[in-house]
Design an enzyme around this catalytic site. Structure first.
Site: not given
Ligand SMILES: Nc1cc(CSc2ncc[nH]2)c2nc(N)[nH]c(=O)c2c1
Ligand SMILES: [Zn+2]
Length: 378
Positions: A102, A275, A313, A315, A318, A344
């Site tokens: 990110d 994510d 599950c 994993c 489990c 898990h």
């Molecule tokens: N809800 C949400 C979550 C993330 C983090 S995603 C993430 N980074 C690392 C782990 N997960 C976002 N990241 C960026 N750059 N812009 C967004 O609008 C935004 C919105």
């Molecule tokens: Zn499990």
């Protein structure tokens, strides 16, 4: 895949998605320098170059394909030049699957005591040592090129919720200008740069943001500014406005989402990648995810429960351990307890997206969705 033949810098190609006629759900394959991966997919979060409490070997074993890391954190500590000297993030953390980083925008606004956002970028104080720091599209892209992830994100502002229309409009327009600057600064071939759609909770701004970014032609698109506290129906409405404007043959990544009910709805709208820190975070306070909802394995009710968290599950937790044992470890503050609940929860979400992919391929996604939502209590 041919759709990307002409893209000089792009490897995150997207094979013709298998579409289900009645919904936007699709099963695709994502091409990266570290492999071809199946979507829909859940991506475990490894903020500081480790998915907390589990090893790369365990991640591979549970079927993780792409994991996330944060530019913001690695830029502040240990520094992205150091990671580059170590041979890049894959080498540094011994992970040979896919990595997505990110861009730091979100973390600046959500972590560091924010100082100031200008056209140039964002000034903030490090949450580690309070030092004054500055991130811009150029700095964020340079940092991500140093880290060497397979997919990197444009520098954006995640608009807080709620936000005034005027602020959302100006911020979204700036994020589009930042996306263009990110594109110009991105000179590393073999690495895909995704743009991030913003627009707050305003339908028209979401459409403008998506259309502007699509015309800048990115190999994939993040949908940002959601899962920031808005009601779920509002999130779904923004997806309904945004996803259809994104090219069918490019991956869509819904950032920061989420719980299984959100995943199954977002897949229905045509999202491919997810994510969320939720599974690893709640695991560390003793909450396990199951298809019927959450199970707080730390509760006294499980003191003598010698069944696994979920007997269906597959994993490691489990297959080998009981709720009573895991509860004992958590009560005793044993690290192994956190490891088992984390294993898990990650397995649960990775397996859930695999089941959705199978349902799409067998043209039974909507009944899969119905059955799941009927059983899952939020
Ligand atoms: N809800 C949400 C979550 C993330 C983090 S995603 C993430 N980074 C690392 C782990 N997960 C976002 N990241 C960026 N750059 N812009 C967004 O609008 C935004 C919105
Ligand atoms: Zn499990």
């Amino acid at each position: 895949t041919c759709a990307f033949a002409g893209q000089k810098k792009v490897l995150a190609a997207y094979e013709e998605a298998v579409k289900c006629g009645y919904s936007g759900a699709r099963a695709g394959r994502l091409h990266t320098p570290h492999g071809v991966f199946d979507t829909p997919m859940f991506m475990p979060v490894g903020t500081q170059a480790t998915v907390k409490a589990v090893s790369p070997r365990e991640l591979k074993e549970m079927g993780a394909q792409i994991i996330l890391s944060n530019t913001y954190h690695l830029y502040l500590r240990p520094g992205t030049e150091l990671v580059a000297e170590a041979g890049g993030l894959h080498r540094f953390m011994d992970w040979d699957g896919g990595i997505l980083t990110d861009s730091g925008g979100f973390q600046v606004f959500s972590l560091g005591p924010l100082r100031k956002i200008t056209e140039e970028g964002a000034a903030f104080r490090s949450h580690i040592d309070g030092s004054t720091q500055f991130l811009s599209p150029e700095i964020a892209i340079k940092a991500q090129m140093n880290l060497g992830a397979d997919i990197i994100m444009a520098f954006d502002e995640c608009i807080p919720y709620p936000a005034e229309y005027q602020y959302a409009k100006l911020s979204t327009e700036r994020t589009t200008r930042w996306a263009e600057r990110s594109q110009k600064a991105h000179t590393r071939s073999g690495q895909a740069l995704f743009a991030i759609v913003q627009g707050g909770m305003y339908q028209d701004l979401r459409r403008v943001s998506a259309n502007d970014l699509v015309s800048l032609d990115f190999p994939g698109y993040g949908i940002g500014g959601l899962s920031v506290g808005e009601p779920k129906p509002v999130m779904y409405e923004m997806l309904e406005q945004t996803v259809p404007l994104l090219p069918e043959n490019k991956p869509r990544y819904l950032m920061g989402v989420g719980t299984p009910d959100c995943l199954v709805e977002a897949v229905r709208y045509g999202i491919d990648m997810f994510d969320c820190v939720f599974p690893t975070r709640v695991a560390r306070n003793g909450t396990a995810m199951t298809k019927s909802g959450r199970l707080v394995v730390k509760n006294a009710a499980y003191a003598k429960d010698f069944l696994p968290i979920d007997e269906n599950c597959g994993c490691y937790a489990c297959q080998n351990f009981s709720r009573a044992y895991i509860r004992h470890l958590l009560k005793a503050d044993e690290i192994f307890g956190l490891r088992l609940t984390t294993i898990h929860n990650l397995y649960f979400l990775l397996d859930f997206t695999k089941k959705m992919r199978q349902a799409i391929l067998e043209d039974r996604f909507l009944s899969f969705r119905e059955e799941f939502l009927a059983q899952y209590c939020k």
